[in-house]
Scaffold this active site. Structure first.
Site, PDB file in Angstrom:
ATOM      1  N   ASP A  30     -13.787  -5.375 -19.706  1.00 41.47           N
ATOM      2  CA  ASP A  30     -14.646  -4.497 -18.831  1.00 41.47           C
ATOM      3  C   ASP A  30     -15.106  -3.629 -19.762  1.00 41.47           C
ATOM      4  O   ASP A  30     -14.074  -2.946 -20.320  1.00 41.47           O
ATOM      5  CB  ASP A  30     -13.633  -4.194 -17.483  1.00 41.47           C
ATOM      6  CG  ASP A  30     -14.828  -3.822 -16.527  1.00 41.47           C
ATOM      7  OD1 ASP A  30     -14.979  -4.404 -15.396  1.00 41.47           O
ATOM      8  OD2 ASP A  30     -15.364  -2.792 -16.783  1.00 41.47           O
ATOM      9  N   ILE A  31     -16.343  -3.232 -19.591  1.00 37.31           N
ATOM     10  CA  ILE A  31     -16.900  -2.278 -20.311  1.00 37.31           C
ATOM     11  C   ILE A  31     -16.478  -0.884 -19.840  1.00 37.31           C
ATOM     12  O   ILE A  31     -16.539   0.340 -20.532  1.00 37.31           O
ATOM     13  CB  ILE A  31     -18.659  -2.328 -20.195  1.00 37.31           C
ATOM     14  CG1 ILE A  31     -19.011  -1.667 -21.376  1.00 37.31           C
ATOM     15  CG2 ILE A  31     -19.210  -1.808 -18.763  1.00 37.31           C
ATOM     16  CD1 ILE A  31     -20.698  -2.031 -21.412  1.00 37.31           C
ATOM     17  N   GLY A  92     -17.152  -2.669  -3.232  1.00 38.12           N
ATOM     18  CA  GLY A  92     -17.566  -2.315  -4.493  1.00 38.12           C
ATOM     19  C   GLY A  92     -18.117  -3.191  -5.318  1.00 38.12           C
ATOM     20  O   GLY A  92     -18.542  -3.022  -6.781  1.00 38.12           O
ATOM     21  N   GLN A  93     -18.456  -4.538  -5.179  1.00 37.26           N
ATOM     22  CA  GLN A  93     -18.935  -5.654  -5.745  1.00 37.26           C
ATOM     23  C   GLN A  93     -20.355  -4.998  -6.279  1.00 37.26           C
ATOM     24  O   GLN A  93     -21.260  -4.711  -5.404  1.00 37.26           O
ATOM     25  CB  GLN A  93     -18.981  -6.998  -5.023  1.00 37.26           C
ATOM     26  CG  GLN A  93     -19.642  -8.061  -5.946  1.00 37.26           C
ATOM     27  CD  GLN A  93     -19.540  -9.225  -5.327  1.00 37.26           C
ATOM     28  OE1 GLN A  93     -19.597  -9.419  -4.001  1.00 37.26           O
ATOM     29  NE2 GLN A  93     -19.883 -10.366  -6.186  1.00 37.26           N
ATOM     30  N   HIS A  99     -16.459 -12.815 -10.385  1.00 45.43           N
ATOM     31  CA  HIS A  99     -15.595 -12.307 -11.490  1.00 45.43           C
ATOM     32  C   HIS A  99     -14.338 -11.985 -10.934  1.00 45.43           C
ATOM     33  O   HIS A  99     -14.233 -11.224  -9.873  1.00 45.43           O
ATOM     34  CB  HIS A  99     -16.245 -11.215 -12.154  1.00 45.43           C
ATOM     35  CG  HIS A  99     -16.652 -10.204 -11.471  1.00 45.43           C
ATOM     36  ND1 HIS A  99     -17.877 -10.154 -10.526  1.00 45.43           N
ATOM     37  CD2 HIS A  99     -16.327  -8.860 -11.203  1.00 45.43           C
ATOM     38  CE1 HIS A  99     -18.238  -9.014 -10.131  1.00 45.43           C
ATOM     39  NE2 HIS A  99     -17.101  -8.384 -10.521  1.00 45.43           N
ATOM     40  N   LEU A 100     -13.338 -12.560 -11.489  1.00 44.03           N
ATOM     41  CA  LEU A 100     -11.897 -11.894 -11.366  1.00 44.03           C
ATOM     42  C   LEU A 100     -11.506 -10.871 -12.287  1.00 44.03           C
ATOM     43  O   LEU A 100     -11.528 -11.163 -13.363  1.00 44.03           O
ATOM     44  CB  LEU A 100     -10.921 -13.239 -11.601  1.00 44.03           C
ATOM     45  CG  LEU A 100      -9.371 -12.806 -10.879  1.00 44.03           C
ATOM     46  CD1 LEU A 100      -9.376 -12.766  -9.461  1.00 44.03           C
ATOM     47  CD2 LEU A 100      -8.569 -14.201 -11.553  1.00 44.03           C
TER      48      LEU A 100
END
Ligand code: AMP
Ligand code: ZN
Length: 113
Positions: A30-31, A92-93, A99-100
């Site tokens: 994750d960035i 919050g998506q 994506h998990l």
């Protein structure tokens, strides 16, 4: 899907730090990590989220979790990690390609925010 950021990551059009890939799934850092381990595990086939899943998606949903379990073992975070699908804007998506999240490597509070 041409305007999907995660489809572009799978296609190599947007760079990512890959941690795992197989014929069905792709996993990358994750960035904006929320924990020492924060990996996103995504299906190569686009679909928007758990709220649009059908019986046909059962295998890939299970597969993403098994990839998370494998990565959790490799990262030695099995004493406490969390797998999360955020589903819908109120959760919050922000990216509408399933994506998990695999989050761990620190104490995790419950209930989540
Ligand atoms: P969600 O809020 O559940 O939709 O999660 C989307 C996640 O994607 C967030 O944790 C973001 O930090 C992450 N993200 C967005 N763009 C990228 C990118 N280009 N590379 C890696 N992670 C990203
Ligand atoms: Zn996509």
């Amino acid at each position: 899907m041409s305007d999907c950021i995660f489809c572009k990551i799978i296609a190599g059009q947007i760079p990512s730090k890959k941690v795992y890939e197989d014929e069905l799934s792709y996993a990358f850092e994750d960035i904006n990590p929320a924990a020492p381990t924060h990996i996103l595990i995504i299906p190569k086939r686009h679909f928007s989220g758990l709220n649009t899943a059908t019986a046909e998606d059962a295998a890939i949903i299970g597969h993403l979790h098994l990839v998370a379990a494998k990565l959790g073992r490799e990262r030695k975070i099995e004493d406490g990690y969390r797998t999360v699908f955020n589903v819908g804007p109120r959760s919050g998506q922000t990216v509408f390609h399933l994506h998990l999240h695999l989050v761990g490597g620190r104490d995790l509070a419950w209930p989540p925010g």
